[in-house]
Design a protein around this motif. Structure first.
Motif, PDB file in Angstrom:
ATOM      1  N   PHE A 215     -18.579   9.228  56.601  1.00 58.48           N
ATOM      2  CA  PHE A 215     -18.105   9.926  56.908  1.00 58.48           C
ATOM      3  C   PHE A 215     -17.554  10.133  57.958  1.00 58.48           C
ATOM      4  O   PHE A 215     -17.811   9.378  58.960  1.00 58.48           O
ATOM      5  N   ARG A 216     -16.013  10.607  58.230  1.00 59.18           N
ATOM      6  CA  ARG A 216     -15.119  10.556  59.482  1.00 59.18           C
ATOM      7  C   ARG A 216     -14.818  11.818  60.326  1.00 59.18           C
ATOM      8  O   ARG A 216     -14.325  12.591  59.410  1.00 59.18           O
ATOM      9  N   ASN A 217     -14.862  12.489  60.913  1.00 62.09           N
ATOM     10  CA  ASN A 217     -14.695  13.937  61.488  1.00 62.09           C
ATOM     11  C   ASN A 217     -14.129  13.338  62.465  1.00 62.09           C
ATOM     12  O   ASN A 217     -13.261  12.358  63.007  1.00 62.09           O
ATOM     13  N   ILE A 218     -12.339  14.964  62.395  1.00 65.27           N
ATOM     14  CA  ILE A 218     -11.379  14.314  62.442  1.00 65.27           C
ATOM     15  C   ILE A 218     -10.580  15.663  62.431  1.00 65.27           C
ATOM     16  O   ILE A 218     -11.278  16.616  62.388  1.00 65.27           O
ATOM     17  N   VAL A 219      -9.915  15.586  63.677  1.00 58.85           N
ATOM     18  CA  VAL A 219      -8.375  16.404  64.313  1.00 58.85           C
ATOM     19  C   VAL A 219      -7.540  16.267  63.738  1.00 58.85           C
ATOM     20  O   VAL A 219      -6.456  15.283  63.774  1.00 58.85           O
ATOM     21  N   LEU A 220      -6.489  17.540  63.279  1.00 59.08           N
ATOM     22  CA  LEU A 220      -5.325  17.454  63.134  1.00 59.08           C
ATOM     23  C   LEU A 220      -4.440  18.100  64.854  1.00 59.08           C
ATOM     24  O   LEU A 220      -4.891  19.078  64.842  1.00 59.08           O
ATOM     25  N   ILE A 221      -2.820  17.424  64.971  1.00 56.81           N
ATOM     26  CA  ILE A 221      -2.855  17.531  66.006  1.00 56.81           C
ATOM     27  C   ILE A 221      -0.921  17.974  65.816  1.00 56.81           C
ATOM     28  O   ILE A 221      -0.508  17.725  65.589  1.00 56.81           O
ATOM     29  N   GLY A 222      -0.853  19.777  65.997  1.00 56.86           N
ATOM     30  CA  GLY A 222       0.403  20.139  65.291  1.00 56.86           C
ATOM     31  C   GLY A 222       0.144  20.998  64.129  1.00 56.86           C
ATOM     32  O   GLY A 222      -0.542  20.318  62.961  1.00 56.86           O
ATOM     33  N   GLU A 223       0.942  21.985  63.927  1.00 58.02           N
ATOM     34  CA  GLU A 223       0.873  23.007  62.983  1.00 58.02           C
ATOM     35  C   GLU A 223       2.596  23.530  62.164  1.00 58.02           C
ATOM     36  O   GLU A 223       3.211  23.837  62.754  1.00 58.02           O
ATOM     37  N   ASN A 224       1.891  22.409  60.610  1.00 60.28           N
ATOM     38  CA  ASN A 224       3.324  22.436  60.628  1.00 60.28           C
ATOM     39  C   ASN A 224       3.363  21.782  58.558  1.00 60.28           C
ATOM     40  O   ASN A 224       1.646  22.002  58.250  1.00 60.28           O
ATOM     41  N   LYS A 225       4.384  21.735  58.184  1.00 63.93           N
ATOM     42  CA  LYS A 225       4.402  21.629  56.681  1.00 63.93           C
ATOM     43  C   LYS A 225       3.410  20.436  56.633  1.00 63.93           C
ATOM     44  O   LYS A 225       2.717  20.381  55.562  1.00 63.93           O
ATOM     45  N   GLU A 226       3.688  18.843  57.516  1.00 65.58           N
ATOM     46  CA  GLU A 226       2.885  17.416  57.034  1.00 65.58           C
ATOM     47  C   GLU A 226       1.182  17.644  57.435  1.00 65.58           C
ATOM     48  O   GLU A 226       0.674  17.342  56.054  1.00 65.58           O
ATOM     49  N   THR A 227       1.114  18.511  58.584  1.00 68.00           N
ATOM     50  CA  THR A 227       0.340  18.174  58.565  1.00 68.00           C
ATOM     51  C   THR A 227      -1.215  19.610  57.642  1.00 68.00           C
ATOM     52  O   THR A 227      -2.051  18.835  57.193  1.00 68.00           O
ATOM     53  N   MET A 228      -0.632  20.488  57.320  1.00 67.63           N
ATOM     54  CA  MET A 228      -0.671  21.731  56.165  1.00 67.63           C
ATOM     55  C   MET A 228      -1.154  20.892  54.931  1.00 67.63           C
ATOM     56  O   MET A 228      -2.484  20.538  54.228  1.00 67.63           O
ATOM     57  N   GLU A 229       0.048  19.833  54.615  1.00 63.33           N
ATOM     58  CA  GLU A 229      -0.377  19.129  53.470  1.00 63.33           C
ATOM     59  C   GLU A 229      -1.985  18.300  53.655  1.00 63.33           C
ATOM     60  O   GLU A 229      -2.419  17.943  52.334  1.00 63.33           O
ATOM     61  N   LEU A 230      -1.496  17.719  54.873  1.00 63.58           N
ATOM     62  CA  LEU A 230      -2.613  16.190  54.585  1.00 63.58           C
ATOM     63  C   LEU A 230      -3.899  17.745  55.039  1.00 63.58           C
ATOM     64  O   LEU A 230      -5.319  16.892  54.406  1.00 63.58           O
ATOM     65  N   LYS A 231      -4.074  18.536  55.036  1.00 64.54           N
ATOM     66  CA  LYS A 231      -5.673  19.474  55.198  1.00 64.54           C
ATOM     67  C   LYS A 231      -5.430  19.554  53.785  1.00 64.54           C
ATOM     68  O   LYS A 231      -6.856  19.427  53.500  1.00 64.54           O
ATOM     69  N   SER A 232      -4.832  20.300  52.908  1.00 62.09           N
ATOM     70  CA  SER A 232      -5.167  20.066  51.338  1.00 62.09           C
ATOM     71  C   SER A 232      -5.423  19.056  51.070  1.00 62.09           C
ATOM     72  O   SER A 232      -5.990  19.430  50.159  1.00 62.09           O
ATOM     73  N   PHE A 233      -4.941  18.246  51.333  1.00 67.41           N
ATOM     74  CA  PHE A 233      -5.284  16.870  50.613  1.00 67.41           C
ATOM     75  C   PHE A 233      -6.452  16.332  50.977  1.00 67.41           C
ATOM     76  O   PHE A 233      -7.707  15.989  50.307  1.00 67.41           O
ATOM     77  N   PHE A 234      -7.283  16.621  52.026  1.00 69.78           N
ATOM     78  CA  PHE A 234      -8.283  16.222  52.815  1.00 69.78           C
ATOM     79  C   PHE A 234      -9.569  17.209  51.860  1.00 69.78           C
ATOM     80  O   PHE A 234     -10.670  17.184  51.455  1.00 69.78           O
ATOM     81  N   GLU A 235      -9.255  18.718  51.753  1.00 70.80           N
ATOM     82  CA  GLU A 235     -10.502  19.457  51.271  1.00 70.80           C
ATOM     83  C   GLU A 235      -9.960  19.155  49.767  1.00 70.80           C
ATOM     84  O   GLU A 235     -11.111  19.301  49.024  1.00 70.80           O
ATOM     85  N   THR A 236      -8.830  18.907  49.044  1.00 72.38           N
ATOM     86  CA  THR A 236      -9.455  18.805  47.465  1.00 72.38           C
ATOM     87  C   THR A 236      -9.572  17.168  47.034  1.00 72.38           C
ATOM     88  O   THR A 236      -9.964  16.339  45.788  1.00 72.38           O
ATOM     89  N   HIS A 237      -9.742  16.338  48.129  1.00 70.98           N
ATOM     90  CA  HIS A 237     -10.363  14.266  48.486  1.00 70.98           C
ATOM     91  C   HIS A 237     -11.020  14.869  49.060  1.00 70.98           C
ATOM     92  O   HIS A 237     -11.433  13.554  49.816  1.00 70.98           O
ATOM     93  N   PRO A 238     -12.535  15.103  48.655  1.00 72.98           N
ATOM     94  CA  PRO A 238     -13.770  14.313  49.168  1.00 72.98           C
ATOM     95  C   PRO A 238     -14.181  13.081  49.054  1.00 72.98           C
ATOM     96  O   PRO A 238     -14.880  12.967  50.933  1.00 72.98           O
TER      97      PRO A 238
END
Length: 433
Positions: free
Chosen positions: A118-141
């Protein structure tokens, strides 16, 4: 290596004992490696889709059929052996494909259910694109990304220093940054921080702007991602090629040169001054890890050897040492470092630990050099930046050349650097002291 073993070993079951296995192995081996690198057959990453993997397998199969029939068409009567050839190709490539797909799914399940790789990551910025990416990582472990935090840059409590502190304290591997959330100054500061602290920085581009073609462009689900720096030696096939070359070249030097030269130099060193034949010094290597770098001792025993670089007309250098340093023979024991895996034949030259810490604070991008293994020689050394750092330009020029090497590495470049290094030994260098 496994694929080549299957290709070569299987010939014993499908062809006669008189079959020229050696010629076949050399021909197929060279063709397989060259075309595999061109087609990216082994460039399977955590975000590679199964459809992409199948496409790579199909392209490689077409190539494999062509080269196998080319060999038999040249050496044998194809009419009498075509049945065996088709059976051979079918069995061999089916085995390779099954193993490749199996390993692909093993890694995905290893990340999904066991939490490994695994790799630990952070997202900088809270918008539509980052939320889509967050959702993608959660549904694709199976991608193996662990999201540790999302930083809202519009929050009154936001600060870049806070993000940097969080990255260090939580051992973050990769930073995903939304470009449209930060201004140019903040992006530059974040870029410098990632380079100088060995973190991977990736950008979520603004979908409303035109993108540069010089950055690596990937998709995680439907979210486009830009990678700041693509390093050729991050690719496993390139790593294997470089490591294989390092082992072969270092063994050649150790057996062919050091085996008889070491006793002679050891005797000369011992006759002039007391002390060990070899000089060992802690230096920083890949990922900033320290290792013991070996050299033939060229100075009298002194307490400042690990603190001060050798300067012109340095009184610490022995008479034998002057000859060793002038001819670069003092560096030869570093081929043992290469064999051990601490160094490469070609790469950025490692500095003393005390100097590395100093330059890391003073020189921008200095830490980028530690994305790859250090080398006995390097592009900077054959470009006039060898030896003592006398001015700020010396170290800046060295870093500039090292980064160019890291981002543009090729086996051909390594061979050119080795040739220039050998040429400089015979023609002499001004800063070889």
């Amino acid at each position: 290596m496994f694929d080549l073993a299957i290709i070569i070993y299987s010939t014993a079951f499908f062809f006669k004992q008189t079959f020229d296995t050696l010629s076949f192995s050399i021909f197929i081996g060279i063709c397989w490696i060259v075309v595999s690198m061109q087609l990216g057959f082994y460039q399977i990453h955590r975000n590679t889709k199964l459809s992409t993997l199948i496409s790579k397998l199909f392209k490689q199969l077409v190539f494999f059929i062509l080269v196998v029939f080319a060999f038999f068409g040249y050496y044998y009567q194809i009419d009498s052996t075509s049945g065996y050839v088709f059976k051979y190709i079918g069995v061999v490539f089916t085995t390779i494909a099954l193993v490749k797909i199996t390993v692909y799914y093993i890694f995905k399940n290893y990340r999904s259910y066991l939490g490994g790789n695994f790799r630990n990551i952070v997202l900088i910025g809270e918008n539509k694109e980052t939320m889509e990416l967050k959702s993608f990582f959660e549904t694709h472990p199976d991608y193996g990304y662990r999201l540790q935090n999302i930083f809202d840059v519009k929050s009154p409590n936001y600060s870049l220093d806070q993000i940097k502190q969080f990255i260090v304290e939580n051992n973050i591997d990769e930073i995903f940054c939304s470009v449209k959330e930060l201004d140019n100054d903040a992006l530059l500061e974040l870029t410098d921080y990632a380079d100088n602290n060995l973190r991977t920085l990736k950008f979520l581009p603004n979908p409303d702007t035109i993108l540069s073609k010089h950055l690596k462009y990937d998709y995680y689900g439907k979210t486009p991602i830009l990678s700041l720096r693509e390093i050729p030696l991050d690719d496993p096939v390139n790593q294997l090629a470089k490591r294989s070359f390092d082992i072969a070249f270092s063994l050649l030097v150790i057996v062919g040169l050091l085996s008889w030269l070491t006793p002679i130099l050891a005797l000369l060193i011992k006759l002039e001054t007391k002390g060990p034949v070899f000089f060992k010094q802690e230096r920083n290597g890949l990922d900033y890890k320290e290792f013991e770098c070996y050299k033939f001792r060229s100075m009298v025993i002194n307490k400042t050897a690990h603190l001060h670089q050798v300067s012109r007309n340095d009184l610490r250098i022995t008479n034998v040492g002057k000859f060793l340093r002038k001819t670069s023979l003092d560096e030869l024991p570093q081929f043992y470092n290469v064999l051990k895996g601490d160094m490469s034949v070609v790469g950025p030259r490692p500095h003393m630990v005390s100097h590395t810490h100093m330059y890391a604070e003073r020189i921008d991008k200095f830490m980028v050099r530690h994305f790859v293994k250090p080398g006995i020689t390097g592009l900077a050394q054959v470009s006039g930046y060898r030896g003592e750092v006398e001015t700020e330009e010396d170290i800046v020029g060295r870093v500039r050349n090292d980064i160019y090497y890291i981002e543009n590495w090729s086996t051909l470049m390594d061979l050119r650097i080795i040739f220039k290094t050998a040429l400089n030994v015979f023609t002499g260098e001004e800063k070889a002291y």
